[in-house]
Design a protein around this motif. Structure first.
Motif, short mmCIF file in Angstrom:
data_model
loop_
_atom_site.label_atom_id
_atom_site.label_comp_id
_atom_site.label_asym_id
_atom_site.label_seq_id
_atom_site.Cartn_x
_atom_site.Cartn_y
_atom_site.Cartn_z
N ASN A 76 -7.49 13.82 -0.61
CA ASN A 76 -8.29 12.94 0.24
C ASN A 76 -7.67 12.93 1.63
O ASN A 76 -6.68 12.23 1.87
CB ASN A 76 -8.32 11.52 -0.34
CG ASN A 76 -9.14 10.58 0.49
OD1 ASN A 76 -9.53 10.88 1.62
ND2 ASN A 76 -9.40 9.41 -0.04
N PRO A 77 -8.23 13.70 2.58
CA PRO A 77 -7.62 13.83 3.90
C PRO A 77 -7.54 12.52 4.69
O PRO A 77 -6.77 12.42 5.64
CB PRO A 77 -8.51 14.83 4.64
CG PRO A 77 -9.52 15.29 3.68
CD PRO A 77 -9.40 14.52 2.42
N GLU A 78 -8.29 11.52 4.31
CA GLU A 78 -8.29 10.24 5.02
C GLU A 78 -7.24 9.27 4.47
O GLU A 78 -7.00 8.22 5.07
CB GLU A 78 -9.67 9.59 4.94
CG GLU A 78 -10.80 10.45 5.49
CD GLU A 78 -10.60 10.81 6.95
OE1 GLU A 78 -10.21 9.94 7.74
OE2 GLU A 78 -10.82 11.99 7.29
N MET A 79 -6.61 9.62 3.36
CA MET A 79 -5.67 8.70 2.72
C MET A 79 -4.39 8.58 3.55
O MET A 79 -3.80 9.56 3.95
CB MET A 79 -5.33 9.19 1.31
CG MET A 79 -4.53 8.17 0.53
SD MET A 79 -4.29 8.66 -1.19
CE MET A 79 -5.97 8.62 -1.80
N LYS A 80 -3.96 7.34 3.76
CA LYS A 80 -2.73 7.07 4.48
C LYS A 80 -1.59 6.87 3.47
O LYS A 80 -1.81 6.35 2.39
CB LYS A 80 -2.88 5.83 5.35
CG LYS A 80 -3.87 6.04 6.49
CD LYS A 80 -3.98 4.81 7.34
CE LYS A 80 -4.97 5.06 8.47
NZ LYS A 80 -5.09 3.90 9.34
N ALA A 81 -0.40 7.28 3.88
CA ALA A 81 0.78 7.15 3.02
C ALA A 81 1.67 6.02 3.54
O ALA A 81 1.81 5.84 4.75
CB ALA A 81 1.55 8.46 2.99
N TYR A 82 2.29 5.31 2.61
CA TYR A 82 3.17 4.19 2.94
C TYR A 82 4.41 4.22 2.05
O TYR A 82 4.32 4.53 0.87
CB TYR A 82 2.47 2.85 2.68
CG TYR A 82 1.26 2.60 3.52
CD1 TYR A 82 1.36 1.90 4.71
CD2 TYR A 82 0.01 3.07 3.13
CE1 TYR A 82 0.23 1.67 5.50
CE2 TYR A 82 -1.11 2.85 3.90
CZ TYR A 82 -0.99 2.14 5.09
OH TYR A 82 -2.10 1.92 5.86
N ILE A 83 5.54 3.87 2.64
CA ILE A 83 6.71 3.52 1.85
C ILE A 83 6.51 2.06 1.48
O ILE A 83 6.15 1.24 2.34
CB ILE A 83 8.01 3.68 2.69
CG1 ILE A 83 8.27 5.15 2.93
CG2 ILE A 83 9.19 3.04 2.00
CD1 ILE A 83 8.55 5.95 1.69
N ALA A 84 6.74 1.72 0.22
CA ALA A 84 6.41 0.37 -0.22
C ALA A 84 7.48 -0.20 -1.15
O ALA A 84 8.10 0.52 -1.93
CB ALA A 84 5.07 0.39 -0.95
N HIS A 85 7.65 -1.52 -1.02
CA HIS A 85 8.43 -2.30 -1.97
C HIS A 85 7.47 -2.87 -3.00
O HIS A 85 6.29 -3.10 -2.69
CB HIS A 85 9.10 -3.49 -1.28
CG HIS A 85 10.47 -3.21 -0.79
ND1 HIS A 85 10.95 -3.77 0.35
CD2 HIS A 85 11.48 -2.45 -1.28
CE1 HIS A 85 12.19 -3.37 0.55
NE2 HIS A 85 12.53 -2.57 -0.42
N LYS A 86 7.97 -3.17 -4.15
CA LYS A 86 7.13 -3.82 -5.17
C LYS A 86 6.67 -5.20 -4.68
O LYS A 86 5.67 -5.72 -5.14
CB LYS A 86 7.90 -3.95 -6.48
CG LYS A 86 8.36 -2.63 -7.04
CD LYS A 86 7.40 -2.09 -8.03
CE LYS A 86 7.99 -0.81 -8.62
NZ LYS A 86 7.01 0.10 -9.09
#
Length: 125
Positions: A76-86
Motif C-alpha cells: 500500500n504505497p499510501e501507508m505511513k510507518a511509525y515507531i510506536a510504544h504500546k
C-alpha cells in the motif's frame, strides 16, 4: 557510541498505519526522523536513522524477523510507518517506503551487500 533501538514487532493498525513496536524501556522523546535508511549487511537488517537533540543519530533496527510485515506494508504505497510504544506514543518515519524500496532494489543481485543479505532480501521481497 550510537544509540540503537530494536524494533520488537510490527503490525498494520485498523486505520492503515504501519506500526513498528519498540520496547517499553525506550523513549521517543527528542527523536526526529531523518528520512534516511541504511543497510547492515553483517546483521541482515535495515536501519532507519533518527536524530536526537544532540544531533547524534539513533539507529532504529529492522531485522529479518519483521520483514514479512514490512513487505505487506509496502503493498500500500499510501501507508505511513511509525515507531510506536504500546502506550500509544508514536513517531512517523518520513520517507520510509521510498527509502526502503530503493534499498531493496539496489540489494537484489548486488553482491556488494554479501550473499546472505542478497539471498534473504530476494527471498522476502
Amino acid at each position: 557510541m550510537r544509540n540503537k533501538i530494536q524494533v520488537k514487532s510490527a503490525s498494520i493498525s485498523d486505520n492503515k498505519e504501519f506500526l513498528l513496536y519498540i520496547g517499553e524501556e525506550v523513549t521517543l522523546d527528542g527523536l526526529n526522523p531523518s528520512g534516511t535508511m541504511l543497510v547492515d549487511s553483517d546483521q541482515c537488517s535495515f536501519i532507519y536513522l533518527a536524530e536526537n537533540e544532540d544531533e547524534d543519530y539513533t539507529y532504529i533496527i529492522l531485522d529479518e524477523a519483521i520483514w514479512g510485515e514490512i513487505k505487506t506494508s509496502l503493498e500500500n504505497p499510501e501507508m505511513k510507518a511509525y515507531i510506536a510504544h504500546k502506550d500509544g506514543k508514536k513517531l512517523e518515519l518520513i520517507h520510509f517506503q521510498e527509502e526502503l524500496l530503493y534499498l531493496i532494489e539496489n540489494i537484489k543481485g548486488n553482491s556488494n551487500y554479501g550473499d546472505e543479505m542478497v539471498g534473504k532480501v530476494e527471498a522476502t521481497f
